[in-house]
Scaffold this active site. Structure first.
Site, PDB file in Angstrom:
ATOM      1  N   TRP A 139     -39.812 -48.017  58.802  1.00 50.23           N
ATOM      2  CA  TRP A 139     -40.598 -47.487  59.916  1.00 50.23           C
ATOM      3  C   TRP A 139     -42.050 -47.928  59.846  1.00 50.23           C
ATOM      4  O   TRP A 139     -42.680 -48.174  60.883  1.00 50.23           O
ATOM      5  CB  TRP A 139     -40.453 -45.964  59.974  1.00 50.23           C
ATOM      6  CG  TRP A 139     -39.014 -45.587  60.138  1.00 50.23           C
ATOM      7  CD1 TRP A 139     -38.203 -44.988  59.224  1.00 50.23           C
ATOM      8  CD2 TRP A 139     -38.190 -45.875  61.275  1.00 50.23           C
ATOM      9  NE1 TRP A 139     -36.929 -44.872  59.721  1.00 50.23           N
ATOM     10  CE2 TRP A 139     -36.888 -45.403  60.976  1.00 50.23           C
ATOM     11  CE3 TRP A 139     -38.416 -46.478  62.515  1.00 50.23           C
ATOM     12  CZ2 TRP A 139     -35.828 -45.514  61.866  1.00 50.23           C
ATOM     13  CZ3 TRP A 139     -37.358 -46.603  63.403  1.00 50.23           C
ATOM     14  CH2 TRP A 139     -36.080 -46.127  63.080  1.00 50.23           C
ATOM     15  N   LYS A 182     -36.296 -34.336  62.626  1.00 53.02           N
ATOM     16  CA  LYS A 182     -36.080 -34.210  61.186  1.00 53.02           C
ATOM     17  C   LYS A 182     -36.295 -32.767  60.725  1.00 53.02           C
ATOM     18  O   LYS A 182     -35.438 -32.189  60.086  1.00 53.02           O
ATOM     19  CB  LYS A 182     -37.030 -35.123  60.405  1.00 53.02           C
ATOM     20  CG  LYS A 182     -37.050 -36.563  60.868  1.00 53.02           C
ATOM     21  CD  LYS A 182     -35.756 -37.294  60.573  1.00 53.02           C
ATOM     22  CE  LYS A 182     -35.906 -38.774  60.881  1.00 53.02           C
ATOM     23  NZ  LYS A 182     -34.651 -39.515  60.718  1.00 53.02           N
ATOM     24  N   ASP A 230     -47.781 -41.156  59.704  1.00 58.35           N
ATOM     25  CA  ASP A 230     -46.483 -40.873  60.302  1.00 58.35           C
ATOM     26  C   ASP A 230     -45.758 -39.917  59.361  1.00 58.35           C
ATOM     27  O   ASP A 230     -45.352 -40.296  58.270  1.00 58.35           O
ATOM     28  CB  ASP A 230     -45.702 -42.185  60.470  1.00 58.35           C
ATOM     29  CG  ASP A 230     -44.280 -41.971  60.991  1.00 58.35           C
ATOM     30  OD1 ASP A 230     -43.872 -40.812  61.190  1.00 58.35           O
ATOM     31  OD2 ASP A 230     -43.569 -42.982  61.174  1.00 58.35           O
TER      32      ASP A 230
END
Length: 352
Positions: free
Chosen positions: A102, A193, A169
């Site tokens: 990511w 999540k 992030d």
């Protein structure tokens, strides 16, 4: 049979949250209307949005500290572009830590808008560690990092120390451990999540850092536009925001981040202890950088794979196959994962 959901995302949510959310889909606030059919500008939903944002700032201890909380759309992937649009001046330069899939995607998008320097990377070892002892250049508009790497099972324990803006992030470990969140100028996290279902993305940003790039920013990508419109510049993702609000209420009722951190540490400790003491298993990530959210491991004896797989499936375990880029297994033990489910997995590992 009870299912033990170790999926990396969309992930497990508290049962009481799912129950309340399902009731709201049928009849919200005794309106005899569904949550997902009322106006997002009605007083009932505006109250949801405001409460959700307040809970975010309260739980992160950022209330009255000059931050705004936003619930946006496009996933964390859109934030890969929104961050440089809002923080990277024309002709400016930003620094990124490359610690996984990511972060590498974030780097790719940011390069569309300016000069991006990868200040450290663990790609050389298939991202099984967090880089350390790297130098941060002095000419950066901001430094970007990814706090937890879902695929590879690593987690930053010590964040970069920088005189410039720090962006993180936190998609896969937001609200899971106590941090000084005021060290970050901007945090973003996909909901799916630790907060709610896919469809909304949390952004927490320090107001004073915005509007300084000199760029013409498209309205949908401009944080200041979304702040001015209270996360309702366009129709928000009503159901994911509501479920996120319920999850944050659940977390607060447990005692907040400090309480859940202790539970998360206990879950991770018993699983890592089994991995480290059972000769049939081996951890993937370097020990000092292991994630308390995503535990990656492999079998040391592949002849045991068929038996192991059939046993955990028979026990009602779901979602522990590792990502294709790592292989093996990945047990995602987010906030809502009960200790009982982790113990079921550990017991199966012991008996193999």
């Amino acid at each position: 049979m009870k299912k033990h959901n170790f999926s990396a995302g969309p992930c497990i949510l508290p049962q009481e949250v799912l129950k309340k959310a399902s009731e709201a889909v049928i009849n919200f606030n005794n309106l005899d209307l569904s949550l997902i059919e009322i106006s997002h500008r009605s007083a009932d939903f505006v109250a949801v949005m405001e409460h959700a944002k307040d809970l975010v700032l309260e739980l992160l201890d950022l209330k009255d500290k000059g931050y705004s909380a936003l619930f946006l759309q496009g996933g964390a992937s859109l934030e890969f572009l929104m961050v440089p649009y809002n923080l990277l001046p024309e002709g400016g330069k930003a620094g990124y830590l490359d610690t996984g899939t990511w972060s590498s995607k974030a780097i790719k998008e940011a390069k569309l808008l300016g000069d991006i320097e990868v200040i450290a990377s663990s790609k050389d070892a298939n991202y099984n560690y967090i880089p350390k002892n790297y130098a941060i250049p002095s000419d950066l508009a901001y430094v970007h990092c990814t706090s937890n790497n879902t695929i590879f099972g690593t987690q930053i324990k010590n964040f970069p120390k920088t005189d410039t803006l720090l962006v993180c992030d936190m998609s896969s470990d937001i609200f899971s451990r106590k941090l000084d969140f005021s060290q970050f100028d901007l945090i973003y996290a996909g909901a799916q999540k630790n907060m709610g279902p896919a469809g909304t993305t949390l952004v927490v940003v320090k107001d004073e850092i915005l509007g300084k790039t000199g760029r013409k920013i498209p309205s949908m990508l401009d944080y200041q536009v979304h702040i001015a419109k209270d996360s309702m510049f366009n129709t928000p993702a009503v159901f994911p925001v509501y479920v996120s609000m319920l999850t944050l209420e659940w977390l607060k009722s447990l005692g907040g981040i400090e309480a859940i951190e202790k539970i998360n540490e206990e879950k991770a400790n018993i699983l890592y202890q089994e991995i480290d003491t059972n000769p049939l298993f081996q951890g993937v990530a370097k020990k000092e950088d292991r994630s308390n959210m995503n535990v990656t491991f492999i079998l040391t004896d592949e002849s045991k794979k068929e038996k192991f797989d059939s046993t955990w499936k028979a026990a009602g375990i779901s979602g522990i196959n590792g990502h294709r880029s790592v292989g093996g297994y990945r047990a995602s033990i987010y906030n809502a994962m009960p200790l009982e489910s982790v113990q079921v997995l550990v017991n199966i590992m012991k008996a193999l």
